[in-house]
Design a protein around this motif. Structure first.
Motif, short mmCIF file in Angstrom:
data_model
loop_
_atom_site.label_atom_id
_atom_site.label_comp_id
_atom_site.label_asym_id
_atom_site.label_seq_id
_atom_site.Cartn_x
_atom_site.Cartn_y
_atom_site.Cartn_z
N THR A 147 -11.16 13.52 -5.25
CA THR A 147 -11.86 13.61 -3.96
C THR A 147 -13.35 13.86 -4.09
OG1 THR A 147 -11.50 15.99 -3.69
CG2 THR A 147 -9.81 14.53 -2.80
N PRO A 155 -0.42 8.04 -3.05
CA PRO A 155 -1.14 7.76 -4.29
C PRO A 155 -2.59 7.40 -4.01
CG PRO A 155 0.82 6.34 -4.06
CD PRO A 155 0.66 7.06 -2.77
N PHE A 156 -3.45 7.65 -4.98
CA PHE A 156 -4.87 7.43 -4.73
C PHE A 156 -5.18 5.98 -4.42
CE2 PHE A 156 -4.94 6.18 -9.16
CZ PHE A 156 -5.87 5.17 -9.17
N GLU A 157 -4.41 5.05 -4.94
CA GLU A 157 -4.69 3.64 -4.67
C GLU A 157 -4.69 3.38 -3.16
OE1 GLU A 157 -2.46 4.68 -6.88
OE2 GLU A 157 -2.67 3.60 -8.77
N SER A 206 -15.92 4.12 4.69
CA SER A 206 -17.25 4.30 4.09
C SER A 206 -18.24 3.33 4.70
CB SER A 206 -17.23 3.94 2.60
OG SER A 206 -16.77 4.94 1.81
N ARG A 254 -8.94 0.54 -10.02
CA ARG A 254 -7.72 1.31 -9.81
C ARG A 254 -6.83 1.36 -11.06
NH1 ARG A 254 -8.65 -1.36 -4.96
NH2 ARG A 254 -9.29 0.19 -3.42
N ASP A 297 -12.25 3.68 1.71
CA ASP A 297 -13.38 2.77 1.44
C ASP A 297 -13.72 1.92 2.66
OD1 ASP A 297 -13.63 3.82 -1.07
OD2 ASP A 297 -12.78 2.10 -2.13
N ASP A 302 -1.23 12.18 -5.39
CA ASP A 302 -1.73 12.39 -6.74
C ASP A 302 -2.48 13.70 -6.91
OD1 ASP A 302 -0.92 10.16 -8.35
OD2 ASP A 302 -2.19 8.90 -7.10
N ALA A 303 -2.80 14.40 -5.81
CA ALA A 303 -3.44 15.71 -5.95
C ALA A 303 -2.37 16.76 -5.68
CB ALA A 303 -4.59 15.86 -4.97
N TYR A 304 -2.40 17.85 -6.43
CA TYR A 304 -1.34 18.86 -6.33
C TYR A 304 0.02 18.16 -6.38
CZ TYR A 304 -5.08 21.99 -4.80
OH TYR A 304 -6.23 22.73 -4.73
N ALA A 305 0.16 17.31 -7.40
CA ALA A 305 1.34 16.44 -7.51
C ALA A 305 2.63 17.25 -7.38
CB ALA A 305 1.31 15.71 -8.84
N GLN A 360 -6.76 17.92 -10.19
CA GLN A 360 -6.35 16.60 -9.71
C GLN A 360 -7.12 16.26 -8.43
OE1 GLN A 360 -2.14 17.23 -9.21
NE2 GLN A 360 -1.63 16.55 -11.30
N LEU A 364 -4.88 12.87 -0.35
CA LEU A 364 -4.21 12.67 -1.63
C LEU A 364 -3.01 13.57 -1.81
CD1 LEU A 364 -7.49 12.11 -3.39
CD2 LEU A 364 -5.52 10.61 -3.72
N CYS A 410 -17.28 14.99 -0.62
CA CYS A 410 -15.90 15.49 -0.68
C CYS A 410 -15.00 14.66 0.22
CB CYS A 410 -15.89 16.96 -0.26
SG CYS A 410 -14.24 17.63 -0.21
N ARG A 411 -14.28 13.69 -0.37
CA ARG A 411 -13.46 12.79 0.44
C ARG A 411 -12.02 13.28 0.49
NH1 ARG A 411 -14.78 6.61 0.26
NH2 ARG A 411 -13.27 6.63 -1.44
N GLN A 412 -11.82 14.37 1.23
CA GLN A 412 -10.47 14.93 1.32
C GLN A 412 -9.54 14.10 2.18
OE1 GLN A 412 -11.25 18.94 2.72
NE2 GLN A 412 -10.51 19.82 0.81
N GLY A 443 -3.44 21.34 -10.47
CA GLY A 443 -3.37 20.75 -9.12
C GLY A 443 -4.75 20.65 -8.49
N THR A 502 -7.67 5.67 -1.38
CA THR A 502 -9.07 5.24 -1.52
C THR A 502 -9.28 3.87 -0.87
OG1 THR A 502 -8.64 4.38 -3.74
CG2 THR A 502 -9.56 6.57 -3.60
N ARG A 503 -8.30 3.02 -0.90
CA ARG A 503 -8.43 1.72 -0.23
C ARG A 503 -8.75 1.95 1.25
NH1 ARG A 503 -6.06 -2.87 -2.97
NH2 ARG A 503 -4.54 -1.60 -4.07
#
Ligand SMILES: Nc1ncnc2c1ncn2[C@@H]1O[C@H](COP(=O)(O)OP(=O)(O)OP(=O)(O)O)[C@@H](O)[C@H]1O
Ligand SMILES: Nc1ncnc2c1ncn2[C@@H]1O[C@H](COP(=O)(O)OP(=O)(O)OP(=O)(O)O)[C@@H](O)[C@H]1O
Ligand SMILES: [Mg+2]
Ligand SMILES: [Mg+2]
Lengths: 422, 422
Positions: A232, B163-165, B175, A178, B172, B324-327, A227, B159, B233-235, A224, B168-169
């Motif tokens: 993803t 935030p991605f942190e 997963s 991270r 995961d 974090d996406a399309y911030a 990102q 996202l 694709c992990r949207q 965007g 994704t936590r």
């Protein structure tokens, strides 16, 4: 800098100086044997030239090793605190990737989880590709080798090569990276597109183009989307920092180093960073031969990546590979269908590559961490002009993605724009 | 069935019968209190009607609970061994999603990690939506509620919202839901497109269309791409099994149940499964009113999902959301740019939705697990004809994705094709 708290360094951690390194290496029998002779005779040289870590080369009578240690902060900015785990991820990446890329990277000789020390082969006949290019050297096989490296590393860690259980288990480990992924998200994907104190550029020369990039609604929209794509789209295990400073070359050998940013992501991110840095070199180049070589390197990198990747995919399908995406069961008896599916797939990778290359160009001129390639142009106005031309190209690529959707198109455009120099 | 080994059930695990359930519930004070009175007075009814788990409703003088326990095999096929962890993922999913979807799902009252028992609110006034539709009932708010559920659940775990942190936590963890994801990969994404003993259909009536679907190169290419899309694709965090049997309705309430397939993935997968099942109902429907309702449900589901999702996104951007996406930094001052970015995003979700809906229709008619909706047509030739029409629609959607790229277009096409019935 990060909004997330930094875990304390483990109690056993300390940053090793040359004496510390000497006794550390002497304490690991395999390393001591590789170096040979008494530890007192080992020659230790610091070669750190990056932002993040301490790196030393050690030579002994029998051989050499490269010693890399994470610091609890950014090496060049001790106030920027950072967890230590980046050498852990670099070691893990090398272990994953080495079986499929062979001698295109280095062997892990040792990893110490308390000191966050990674020891790898020493490449003391090699120079860093960026420096080699800046000095006008010709490395005719390097770009091809990097293309093969990306192809093997990403194919084998993708869902084209293995069942998802194996692929996601591996990628989930690297999701944990991270700290360095946050750096990518901030420095590459976000900061250059907002006002941020970390941004800087040659002012006032580049003020206008920097502002245009920050405010162009078409650029914002594409940024965007990229990102989202970076965060993803888990196509494969990426190197994550594949610029020309992460490649070392000799007359007959090319190695990719510094995989500490390894993370899951879209394959075009690795391709885009490498191509972006070749294009930065192109715009900094002061001689026509060097420009020609830069252009040729982009083409050779892409052809090598593209052809190697598709050959691996063909072979996997013929051998009834057990990847869960584009499953072999669908395409085994349909070679022309496979070719079309591969063309679709590569088209997506190419479009990602172009966008990430553009974003790399931008962040390396107006963001936090610039490239030294332009330092070879002593006149600041001339330097800014070239940088401005590179920025305008990058802006156009992001603003009108439909107008350049192939690497061949990208190469033509870049060559045209760079032709006015030297 | 799985190529991966099944971990042994933990030593403390045993499948509980009604006596076992009674003493289990009596041993958990909060559950015993919720039921009220002496345990001997609790009424225990088995309601398992799915393929995988034991499900019981328990009524006491004060209230009721729903008890669900994983078995070390598929409930309806004891030879198909399976790990127990699916109720763990269902509990984890409910805990993640409940804060943002509120009363659109059920509260976790208890989870037992040794017995893999999940206890949730009992919905004893409710019926399963699929059954309700098959019986000709009208549930005018259900589709809208499911759309809102998907919007809230996927937005908050995407996202765009964090935030991605953090994102994704969370992803995961899910997963790890490999057993049920393997079922999705095999049964939905792969088997119907190859010869496989699990496939079955009304034969010989559907032999030809089933073979056409298996061998059409355009279908294979699209299916290959959707396999990659589902797995890479992990949207957002998906429900993963959002068919009409995972929705329970009463006159004034709608709840989504059975989140055991929860996994990271593309949002269009949840939308596509739900729409696919509404379309299966449409083609099974024997009265014009029911058909109209099915068509209206597709439209209402999509509008509700679409509008709710974009409203959440607008609000997050206005409030300087930290996704974090399309911030938000890119779009805060550019409302028309945000609208365009949102339109691009939704276009991708719509295209995924259409493809996954088509794949759901196919696997529910020629794959392993069929839907009961067509059982209301006693004449087998008539049943096969309707199924053949649904299959041809699905095939066309996959073969020529460019011809139907909006949900409105999908609705028109489905209505036209279903018009010849009843
Ligand atoms: N295996 C090696 N053999 C010889 N020299 C090496 C080796 N690895 C690294 N170096 C030298 O050390 C330098 C720094 O290494 P590296 O790029 O891995 O460090 P870093 O701190 O991660 O840098 P960055 O800030 O770019 O991430 C390289 O530029 C190169 O000159
Ligand atoms: N909370 C509840 N309240 C009342 N009834 C419920 C509840 N949850 C489930 N049921 C009933 O139990 C049945 C089976 O539940 P569920 O679908 O969760 O089981 P499953 O074994 O996971 O099924 P599947 O094979 O479809 O995955 C439902 O169809 C419904 O009739
Ligand atoms: Mg580095
Ligand atoms: Mg279930």
């Amino acid at each position: 800098m990060s909004p997330h708290s930094i875990p304390p360094a483990p109690a056993a951690y300390r940053t090793l100086d040359t004496n510390g390194i000497r006794s550390f290496l002497a304490g690991v029998p395999t390393l001591a044997a590789r170096l040979g002779g008494p530890a007192a005779r080992w020659r230790i040289r610091e070669v750190s030239d990056g932002n993040l870590n301490n790196v030393f080369l050690i030579d002994g009578p029998a051989g050499g090793v490269c010693f890399k240690q994470s610091l609890p902060h950014v090496r060049v900015d001790p106030a920027w605190k950072m967890p230590l785990d980046r050498t852990f991820y670099e070691a893990a990446y090398l272990r994953e990737i080495r079986p499929c890329v062979g001698a295109l990277t280095t062997d892990v000789l040792h990893f110490d989880p308390d000191l966050f020390v990674l020891v790898v082969e020493s490449l003391d006949r090699h120079v860093v590709l960026r420096r080699g290019l800046m000095e006008g050297g010709a490395w005719p096989d390097a770009a091809r080798a990097v293309g093969a490296f990306v192809a093997h590393g990403t194919f084998r860690t993708s869902l084209l090569a293995a069942p998802f259980e194996e692929v996601t288990r591996r990628l989930d480990i690297f999701s944990g990276n991270r700290t360095l992924t946050r750096i990518t998200v901030d420095l590459i994907l976000t900061d250059p597109y907002r006002d941020h104190p970390r941004n800087h550029w040659i002012s006032p020369d580049l003020d206008r183009i920097a502002a245009e990039i920050r405010t162009d609604p078409r650029v914002r929209r594409r940024v965007g989307a990229m990102q989202a794509r970076f965060l993803t789209c888990r196509q494969a295990l990426l190197h994550g920092d594949l610029h020309t400073g992460s490649v070392m070359v000799s007359a007959d050998d090319t190695r990719i180093i510094d995989g500490e940013f390894a993370c899951p992501g879209p394959i075009g991110f690795d391709c885009g960073l490498f191509i972006g840095n070749l294009l930065l070199h192109l715009f900094a180049c002061r001689d026509a031969d060097g420009q020609d070589r830069a252009v040729r390197d982009v083409a050779q990198f892409w052809t090598s990546f593209h052809d190697t990747f598709l050959e691996l995919w063909h072979t996997a399908t013929r051998q009834d590979g057990n990847g869960d995406a584009y499953a072999a069961a669908l395409f085994r008896d349909d070679p022309s269908g496979l070719l079309k599916a591969q063309a679709d797939f590569m088209q997506d990778v190419a479009e990602d590559t172009i966008a990430f290359a553009a974003m790399e160009i931008i962040r390396r001129i107006v963001g936090y961490a610039h490239v030294p390639d332009f330092d070879t142009i002593p006149d600041m106005a001339a330097r800014a002009e070239r940088q401005g031309t590179a920025l305008a190209l990058a802006r156009d690529l992001l603003a009108a993605p439909g107008s350049t959707t192939s690497i061949a198109g990208l190469i033509d455009l870049a060559r045209d724009r760079a032709r006015r120099y030297p």
